[in-house]
Design a protein around this motif. Structure first.
Motif, PDB file in Angstrom:
ATOM      1  N   PRO A   1       0.824  -1.216   0.000  1.00 33.43           N
ATOM      2  CA  PRO A   1       0.000   0.000   0.000  1.00 33.43           C
ATOM      3  C   PRO A   1       0.852   1.258   0.000  1.00 33.43           C
ATOM      4  O   PRO A   1       1.967   1.258   0.535  1.00 33.43           O
ATOM      5  CB  PRO A   1      -0.784  -0.114   1.310  1.00 33.43           C
ATOM      6  N   ARG A   2       0.346   2.317  -0.627  1.00 28.54           N
ATOM      7  CA  ARG A   2       1.166   3.520  -0.728  1.00 28.54           C
ATOM      8  C   ARG A   2       1.442   4.155   0.624  1.00 28.54           C
ATOM      9  O   ARG A   2       2.440   4.848   0.801  1.00 28.54           O
ATOM     10  CB  ARG A   2       0.549   4.529  -1.700  1.00 28.54           C
ATOM     11  N   GLY A   3       0.543   3.918   1.610  1.00 22.08           N
ATOM     12  CA  GLY A   3       0.766   4.467   2.951  1.00 22.08           C
ATOM     13  C   GLY A   3       1.648   3.583   3.815  1.00 22.08           C
ATOM     14  O   GLY A   3       1.906   3.915   4.967  1.00 22.08           O
ATOM     15  N   GLY A   4       2.076   2.440   3.282  1.00 22.04           N
ATOM     16  CA  GLY A   4       2.914   1.532   4.060  1.00 22.04           C
ATOM     17  C   GLY A   4       2.076   0.432   4.690  1.00 22.04           C
ATOM     18  O   GLY A   4       0.937   0.628   5.085  1.00 22.04           O
ATOM     19  N   ARG A   5       2.674  -0.725   4.770  1.00 24.89           N
ATOM     20  CA  ARG A   5       1.993  -1.916   5.263  1.00 24.89           C
ATOM     21  C   ARG A   5       1.631  -1.790   6.752  1.00 24.89           C
ATOM     22  O   ARG A   5       0.537  -2.155   7.175  1.00 24.89           O
ATOM     23  CB  ARG A   5       2.944  -3.086   5.018  1.00 24.89           C
ATOM     24  N   ASP A   6       2.527  -1.251   7.550  1.00 24.88           N
ATOM     25  CA  ASP A   6       2.268  -1.136   8.987  1.00 24.88           C
ATOM     26  C   ASP A   6       1.092  -0.210   9.257  1.00 24.88           C
ATOM     27  O   ASP A   6       0.228  -0.495  10.089  1.00 24.88           O
ATOM     28  CB  ASP A   6       3.509  -0.602   9.720  1.00 24.88           C
ATOM     29  N   ALA A   7       1.051   0.904   8.518  1.00 23.49           N
ATOM     30  CA  ALA A   7      -0.044   1.865   8.708  1.00 23.49           C
ATOM     31  C   ALA A   7      -1.376   1.239   8.301  1.00 23.49           C
ATOM     32  O   ALA A   7      -2.409   1.461   8.951  1.00 23.49           O
ATOM     33  CB  ALA A   7       0.213   3.131   7.883  1.00 23.49           C
ATOM     34  N   LEU A   8      -1.368   0.441   7.238  1.00 24.06           N
ATOM     35  CA  LEU A   8      -2.605  -0.214   6.800  1.00 24.06           C
ATOM     36  C   LEU A   8      -3.121  -1.161   7.881  1.00 24.06           C
ATOM     37  O   LEU A   8      -4.301  -1.120   8.243  1.00 24.06           O
ATOM     38  CB  LEU A   8      -2.364  -0.979   5.493  1.00 24.06           C
ATOM     39  N   LEU A   9      -2.244  -1.996   8.392  1.00 27.95           N
ATOM     40  CA  LEU A   9      -2.675  -2.979   9.398  1.00 27.95           C
ATOM     41  C   LEU A   9      -3.153  -2.290  10.674  1.00 27.95           C
ATOM     42  O   LEU A   9      -4.184  -2.666  11.245  1.00 27.95           O
ATOM     43  CB  LEU A   9      -1.520  -3.950   9.714  1.00 27.95           C
ATOM     44  N   ALA A  10      -2.436  -1.244  11.087  1.00 26.82           N
ATOM     45  CA  ALA A  10      -2.839  -0.522  12.301  1.00 26.82           C
ATOM     46  C   ALA A  10      -4.190   0.158  12.083  1.00 26.82           C
ATOM     47  O   ALA A  10      -5.060   0.139  12.958  1.00 26.82           O
ATOM     48  CB  ALA A  10      -1.779   0.511  12.670  1.00 26.82           C
TER      49      ALA A  10
END
Ligand SMILES: [Zn+2]
Length: 408
Positions: free
Chosen positions: A151-160
């Protein structure tokens, strides 16, 4: 002609603009942040207070539903998004959701007994804090696994974010609707550009949403001493990049009048006063409403990059980052929007959307259309974003009129 209640809609619009309000008069509601979640909860409260059914699907899309009297009826979806860019404006997305809710209330109060259901929807993450068009692509069955994996926002940000919203990644795709269950899609949105204001037109009928391509280009020369290397023998990567940027603009202006070309980022390496740049990395993006023209422009721009690289003695690497095809909007929906505006005595202009919208995802699975209202000064994605309230009401009335025609 049935019309929305402008005071009721204004009260909603102002209440919504207070959620995530910034000092400068805008809003900041990035996806799944506190303000975004509060805005979505507010939307469902307002829907419930109006006696509408509410639902949240597995992609987090929030909906208000006015059921048809027929049990097997398809649903006409009206919507937009309540998320915003960081420090954005209060009209982008929000106007479309508030107007959709108001259209459902007006239809409910009028007891029309429509043969299709009406749904006002707030799509998840339109702006791309995390993925972009997350909710609308999931509903259309068009969300690619790749978009969630990188994801463009980053994987960690998506999961959180998903965890904060109580959503489960593996279930997002379950939000897909059968195309047969959809009677169409309509979206009211601010133009975010200067055309309607400049032409003094009340309402824009959107013909389609532009497609775009993004590439990373890397011009590769030789990093050398800036004092001892004569001008004539340098292989300066910065020069190739600069020549390409200027030439790309000239190409677009000369041969592709409906297209836009942007180099939004330039990085020179090693990046020092006293070293000739050995590498220049560019972020290239270009858009067109026409698929054939977009493909032609791609070929010409990449050829131009190769030409400039050669002229300055450089190597060139090209990496494709993303391709999005143009989404033409449905002619019957466009005609319905035009008639609704005409009945209200409003002037119209057909135009393409240079910005992406949830409607482009829906256009792949159902007849879809968009209504634009003027943006003061063409300004958007910042707190000064503004649309005259009378234009907002005009847009909502056109949304209602077109929806009722399509519903009948
Ligand atoms: Zn928007």
């Amino acid at each position: 002609v049935l019309r929305v209640d402008p005071d009721r809609m204004r009260a909603d619009f102002d209440a919504l603009a207070a959620i995530g309000r910034t000092g400068a008069g805008g809003v900041s509601r990035p996806t799944f942040g506190d303000a975004h979640l509060a805005a979505r909860a507010w939307f469902l409260e307002r829907a419930a207070a109006a006696g509408l059914e509410t639902r949240i699907d597995s992609a987090g899309n929030h909906s208000a539903v006015l059921r048809s009297t027929r049990a097997d009826a398809a649903t006409l979806v009206l919507g937009s998004h309540l998320d915003s860019v960081p420090d954005g404006g209060r009209f982008d997305g929000a106007l479309g959701v508030v107007a959709a809710l108001e259209a459902l209330r007006t239809a409910k109060d009028a007891r029309l007994g429509l043969p299709v259901g009406l749904e006002a929807i707030d799509f998840t993450d339109e702006e791309g804090t995390l993925v972009g068009l997350l909710g609308s692509e999931a509903l259309a069955g068009a969300l690619r696994l790749e978009a969630l994996a990188r994801p463009r926002g980053g994987r960690d940000a998506l999961l959180a974010g998903l965890a904060r919203a109580g959503l489960v990644e593996e279930r997002i795709a379950d939000a897909r609707r059968e195309p047969g269950s959809l009677a169409g899609y309509l979206e009211l949105h601010i133009e975010q550009g200067p055309v309607l204001e400049r032409e003094r037109v009340d309402v824009g009928v959107v013909t389609g949403i532009v497609g775009s391509r993004s590439f990373r280009l890397e011009f590769i020369g030789v990093a050398q001493h800036a004092g001892t290397t004569p001008m004539g023998v340098r292989r300066d990567a910065g020069l190739g990049a600069a020549a390409f940027i200027i030439a790309a603009r000239a190409l677009a202006l000369r041969d592709h009048p409906d297209c836009v070309v942007t180099v939004g980022s330039v990085t020179l390496e090693p990046g020092a006063f006293n070293v000739v740049p050995g590498r220049a990395r560019l972020a290239l993006e270009f858009r067109s409403p026409d698929a054939a023209r977009l493909a032609a422009l791609e070929g010409e721009l990449l050829e131009l990059a190769g030409h400039e690289a050669e002229a300055y003695g450089l190597d060139l690497e090209i990496v494709l980052v993303g391709r999005w095809e143009p989404a033409p909007l449905d002619p019957t929906v466009r005609a319905a929007i035009g008639r609704a505006a005409q009945e209200l005595g409003l002037s119209t202009l057909e135009l393409a959307s240079g910005a992406g919208h949830d409607a482009q995802a829906l256009a792949g699975v159902t007849r879809a259309g968009m209504i634009f209202v003027p943006s003061t000064g063409g300004v958007s994605h910042q707190p000064a974003e503004h649309t005259e309230w009378s234009d907002c009401v005009n847009g909502a009335n056109v949304l209602l009129g077109a929806a009722l025609e399509l519903a009948r």
